[in-house]
Motif scaffolding. Sequence first.
Motif, PDB file in Angstrom:
ATOM      1  N   ARG A  51     -41.964  27.055  23.884  1.00 18.71           N
ATOM      2  CA  ARG A  51     -41.336  25.880  24.944  1.00 18.71           C
ATOM      3  C   ARG A  51     -41.568  24.852  24.603  1.00 18.71           C
ATOM      4  O   ARG A  51     -40.507  23.948  25.001  1.00 18.71           O
ATOM      5  N   ASP A  92     -31.061  25.740  32.280  1.00 16.65           N
ATOM      6  CA  ASP A  92     -31.892  25.992  33.262  1.00 16.65           C
ATOM      7  C   ASP A  92     -31.355  26.333  34.487  1.00 16.65           C
ATOM      8  O   ASP A  92     -30.218  25.500  35.034  1.00 16.65           O
ATOM      9  N   VAL A 140     -30.289  37.137  36.017  1.00 16.43           N
ATOM     10  CA  VAL A 140     -31.023  35.810  35.511  1.00 16.43           C
ATOM     11  C   VAL A 140     -31.139  35.180  36.911  1.00 16.43           C
ATOM     12  O   VAL A 140     -30.371  35.256  37.858  1.00 16.43           O
ATOM     13  N   ASP A 144     -35.179  30.343  35.878  1.00 19.76           N
ATOM     14  CA  ASP A 144     -35.126  30.879  34.384  1.00 19.76           C
ATOM     15  C   ASP A 144     -34.523  29.920  33.441  1.00 19.76           C
ATOM     16  O   ASP A 144     -33.719  29.210  33.886  1.00 19.76           O
ATOM     17  N   ARG A 145     -35.070  29.913  32.334  1.00 20.64           N
ATOM     18  CA  ARG A 145     -34.508  29.067  31.128  1.00 20.64           C
ATOM     19  C   ARG A 145     -33.622  30.081  30.152  1.00 20.64           C
ATOM     20  O   ARG A 145     -34.165  30.761  29.552  1.00 20.64           O
ATOM     21  N   VAL A 146     -32.353  29.773  30.273  1.00 22.33           N
ATOM     22  CA  VAL A 146     -31.422  30.816  29.235  1.00 22.33           C
ATOM     23  C   VAL A 146     -31.398  30.116  28.137  1.00 22.33           C
ATOM     24  O   VAL A 146     -30.939  28.935  27.978  1.00 22.33           O
ATOM     25  N   SER A 168     -27.501  35.723  24.848  1.00 19.26           N
ATOM     26  CA  SER A 168     -28.370  34.665  25.686  1.00 19.26           C
ATOM     27  C   SER A 168     -29.825  35.377  26.260  1.00 19.26           C
ATOM     28  O   SER A 168     -29.412  36.417  26.538  1.00 19.26           O
ATOM     29  N   THR A 169     -30.906  34.829  26.083  1.00 24.01           N
ATOM     30  CA  THR A 169     -32.034  35.454  26.634  1.00 24.01           C
ATOM     31  C   THR A 169     -32.884  34.601  27.428  1.00 24.01           C
ATOM     32  O   THR A 169     -32.696  33.367  27.403  1.00 24.01           O
ATOM     33  N   VAL A 170     -33.553  35.234  28.043  1.00 29.20           N
ATOM     34  CA  VAL A 170     -34.671  34.662  29.111  1.00 29.20           C
ATOM     35  C   VAL A 170     -36.012  35.022  28.715  1.00 29.20           C
ATOM     36  O   VAL A 170     -36.304  36.366  28.726  1.00 29.20           O
ATOM     37  N   GLU A 171     -36.973  34.453  28.091  1.00 30.22           N
ATOM     38  CA  GLU A 171     -38.289  34.781  27.722  1.00 30.22           C
ATOM     39  C   GLU A 171     -38.197  36.036  26.866  1.00 30.22           C
ATOM     40  O   GLU A 171     -38.890  36.953  27.153  1.00 30.22           O
ATOM     41  N   VAL A 175     -30.145  38.849  28.322  1.00 28.34           N
ATOM     42  CA  VAL A 175     -29.689  38.899  29.818  1.00 28.34           C
ATOM     43  C   VAL A 175     -28.101  38.855  29.507  1.00 28.34           C
ATOM     44  O   VAL A 175     -27.422  39.404  30.429  1.00 28.34           O
TER      45      VAL A 175
END
Lengths: 194, 194
Positions: A51, A92, A140, A144-146, A168-171, A175
């Motif tokens: 991060r 974000d 999402v 969340d931060r994409v 696209s991912t979140v953590e 997603v």
Amino acid sequence: MKRSKKERQQLLIDTIKNNPFITDEELASQFTVSVQTIRLDRLELSIPELRERIKHVASKSFEDEVRSLPLNEVIGEMVDIELDVRAISLFDVKTEHIFKRNRIARGHHLFAQANSLAVAVINDELALTVKSNLSFVKPVKLGDRVIAKATVTKKDSVKNRTFVEVTSTVENEVVFEGHFEMYRTNEHSKGDVT
Amino acid sequence: MKRSKKERQQLLIDTIKNNPFITDEELASQFTVSVQTIRLDRLELSIPELRERIKHVASKSFEDEVRSLPLNEVIGEMVDIELDVRAISLFDVKTEHIFKRNRIARGHHLFAQANSLAVAVINDELALTVKSNLSFVKPVKLGDRVIAKATVTKKDSVKNRTFVEVTSTVENEVVFEGHFEMYRTNEHSKGDVT
């Protein structure tokens, strides 16, 4: 082949330098050690967590690198780009992006991030979306931060088409996935015209 | 069968009453007369042109009819809806919707109009987009009025899916097509819970 700690840590430094967006999980799997080992290595080497690394890279400007549109027309924050190869952006999810009722991010914002990244990655003055196939894999949420990663997969110079895949991912969880067929005026890079 | 002028004009009144969004071209083809004849009929009958009819219908509120989201979360202006059957919205392309460079509407705004209409048409408290296939058929320009028509084509009650097709036109020319696979909580209308 078991590496010494010193070898592994040197490799860690090089790997993260090449790809600041690699996760601890990916590093652990690549080096066949535990995630905990990677975390301790990072701590000893003072390498910040993913991060923080992303934030750092994000402070770099890509104004001169994107050709197909002004940087401020990219939805999200551009953090990496190699024209006609790949691009990465962060987005974000804030209150203005969600359905009020269930706090789930509205699909068109995920699409906007992905689509503008698919435009931005094209090394041309003009890039337009012709077709796209989208999968909204996982909801999402607010906060969340994409992280969207666009990869150019194919070019068709006869039809002036470039194909771009965006994940696209979140953590680290996927997603959203989008396949984009892009029209461009010219197949070749025109670096001297930039 | 050739109709008398009186018959045709009565039919014209009824047809437009049933479908205020029918174009002069569609009417001409339906009545097998020229577009010019339809225009003269409208003039004699004081029926305004399509654009004016749309404005009139648009002044009606659909706040109580949409279930899956608040009306103000629909992108564009809702002008007609029959839950689980079809919905129509208008979207005027303004400067904030275009690429500064070429004044072409950005794809995610067309998607947002279509996607929110696909959500709105669902007769359920929750509707989420799972997949969609999009075609950007023709560039949309600043000042264009985009009419999106959503039609529910299929329901799969086992998987809780509803399939919606959206066709967007500008002055009768198709500019965008989208196929949406929507998730909903419940296959059946719950009119009493609204």
